[in-house]
Design an enzyme around this catalytic site. Structure first.
Site, short mmCIF file in Angstrom:
data_model
loop_
_atom_site.label_atom_id
_atom_site.label_comp_id
_atom_site.label_asym_id
_atom_site.label_seq_id
_atom_site.Cartn_x
_atom_site.Cartn_y
_atom_site.Cartn_z
N LYS A 50 -7.23 7.65 5.08
CA LYS A 50 -5.48 8.45 4.13
C LYS A 50 -6.29 9.46 4.68
CE LYS A 50 -6.38 5.55 0.49
NZ LYS A 50 -7.32 5.57 -0.78
N GLN A 94 -10.59 7.35 -5.39
CA GLN A 94 -11.37 6.02 -5.29
C GLN A 94 -11.29 5.08 -6.10
OE1 GLN A 94 -10.17 6.22 -1.58
NE2 GLN A 94 -10.31 3.61 -1.71
N ASP A 117 -1.04 6.02 -6.77
CA ASP A 117 -1.35 5.09 -7.03
C ASP A 117 -0.62 4.11 -8.04
OD1 ASP A 117 -2.78 4.91 -5.14
OD2 ASP A 117 -5.04 5.58 -6.11
#
Ligand code: NAP
Length: 289
Positions: A50, A94, A117
Site C-alpha cells: 500500500k 490493518q 475500508d
C-alpha cells in the site's frame, strides 16, 4: 479456445493515470493513516504494498505501528488523534487484530468520512443499501472495476461467492446483487461445494484455503475470480509483496485448462484491491460518504 488470464497489474496500470489526475486536482496531498497492531509478517507485507502504491501516485501515508499488547483504549485514542488530524484524510486499521481487541469497537472509532475500508457501521449500512455515493470495501470495488474493464457484465448472471466475511465475502455478495446478478453464497458448512460452484457463470472464491477449488468444481465457459491469498514457503517470490510466495484458493494449473477466464495469484485481484483502496481515499477527499 484458449483461457483468458485476467491481468490485475495491467488493468491497474491502465487506470493509474486517471486516478493520478484526480489526486493532482486536489489542492493538498491526500494522506492515508495506516494503523498496524503488532508485526504480523503478512500485514507488514500488505502495508508495504500500500505504501509503495501511495508513493507511486502521489499520495501521502503515515504508518503508525503499536505493540501487539496495545490496549483497546490506547488504540482508540490513536484513531481519535487521526480523526482530529486535518492532515490525515483516510484511516485504515490493518486487520486482523489480536484477539484481546474488539474489532467492531476499534473500527467504529474511525470517523466515517475517513473510513477508507468502508467497515464502520455507518459505511456498511450505506453500501448494503446499494447507494451510488457509498464507499465500497476495496476488494469488492476492485473486482467490480476489474470485470468492467474486461467487459464481463454481471447483469442477469449466476454468480457463486465462496466466503461470507464482513471484510471480503459480504461486500462481494452485495456488489454482485447491486450489479443485478443472481447470487449463491457458500461457506465452510456448505455440504456440496461442487454443486454450487458448477452452477455459476462467474465463481468468486474468497475462503483463504489453498487448493479449495479443483477441476471438478468448475465447468467450461466459466469466469473464475480468485480472491484468496495464501502464503507458502518456496523459492519463487512475488515481485510486489517481497519475501512471501503467494497462491490463491484455486488450483490455477488445473482449473485454467477448463474455464473461459481466470485471475492469477499473484497479479489478479490483489493489485485491483490496492488500487480501489486509494480510489476510496480520493472519493473521500472529494466529499463522498
Ligand atoms: P475469513 O474471514 O477467514 O473468511 C473466510 C470465509 O471462507 C468464511 O466465510 C468461511 O466460512 C469460508 N470458508 C473457509 N473454508 C471454507 C471451505 N472449506 N469451503 C467453503 N467456504 C470456506 O477470510 P477473509 O478475510 O474473508 O479473506 C478470505 C481470503 O481473501 C483470504 O485468503 C484473504 O487473505 C484474502 N484476501 C484477499 C484480498 C485481495 O485483495 N486479493 C483482500 C482481502 C482478503 P465460514 O463463514 O463458515 O467460516
Amino acid at each position: 479456445m484458449s483461457t483468458l488470464i485476467l491481468d490485475g497489474r495491467a488493468t491497474r496500470d491502465a487506470l493509474i493515470p486517471g486516478l493520478m489526475k484526480r489526486v493532482q486536482a486536489l489542492s493538498y496531498v491526500p494522506t492515508l493513516a495506516i494503523i498496524q497492531v503488532g508485526d504480523r509478517p503478512d500485514s507488514t507485507a500488505f502495508i508495504r504494498a500500500k505504501k509503495a502504491f501511495a508513493k507511486k501516485i502521489g499520495i501521502g501515508e503515515k504508518h503508525i505501528q503499536t505493540t501487539e499488547t496495545v490496549s483497546q483504549s490506547e488504540l482508540i485514542d490513536i484513531i481519535k488523534e487521526c480523526n482530529a488530524d486535518k492532515g490525515i484524510h483516510g484511516i485504515i486499521v490493518q486487520l486482523p487484530l489480536p484477539i484481546h481487541l474488539d474489532r467492531d469497537a476499534v473500527i467504529d472509532a474511525i470517523e466515517p468520512k475517513k473510513d477508507v475500508d468502508a467497515l464502520t457501521a455507518w459505511s456498511v449500512k450505506r453500501w448494503l443499501e446499494g447507494r451510488e455515493d457509498a464507499i465500497m470495501p476495496a476488494t469488492a470495488r476492485g473486482i467490480r472495476t476489474f470485470l468492467k474493464m474486461y467487459k464481463i457484465d454481471l447483469f442477469g448472471k449466476k454468480v457463486t461467492v465462496i466466503g461470507r466475511s464482513m471484510l471480503v465475502g459480504k461486500p462481494l455478495i452485495t456488489m454482485c446483487l447491486n450489479e443485478n446478478a443472481t447470487v449463491t453464497v457458500c461457506h465452510s458448512k456448505t455440504p456440496d461445494l461442487a454443486k454450487e460452484t458448477k452452477w455459476a457463470d462467474v465463481l468468486i472464491v474468497a475462503a483463504g484455503k489453498q487448493g479449495l477449488i479443483q477441476a471438478k468444481h468448475v465447468k467450461r465457459g466459466q469466469v473464475i475470480i480468485d480472491v484468496g491469498i495464501n502464503s507458502v514457503t518456496g523459492e519463487k517470490l512475488d515481485d510486489e509483496i517481497e519475501g512471501v510466495r503467494l497462491v490463491g484458493d484455486v488450483d490455477f494449473e488445473k482449473v485454467s485448462k477448463k474455464v473461459a477466464a481466470i485471475t492469477p495469484v499473484p497479479g489478479g485481484v490483489g493489485p485491483m484491491t490496492v488500487f480501489s483502496l486509494f480510489e476510496n481515499l480520493v472519493d473521500l477527499c472529494a466529499g463522498m460518504n
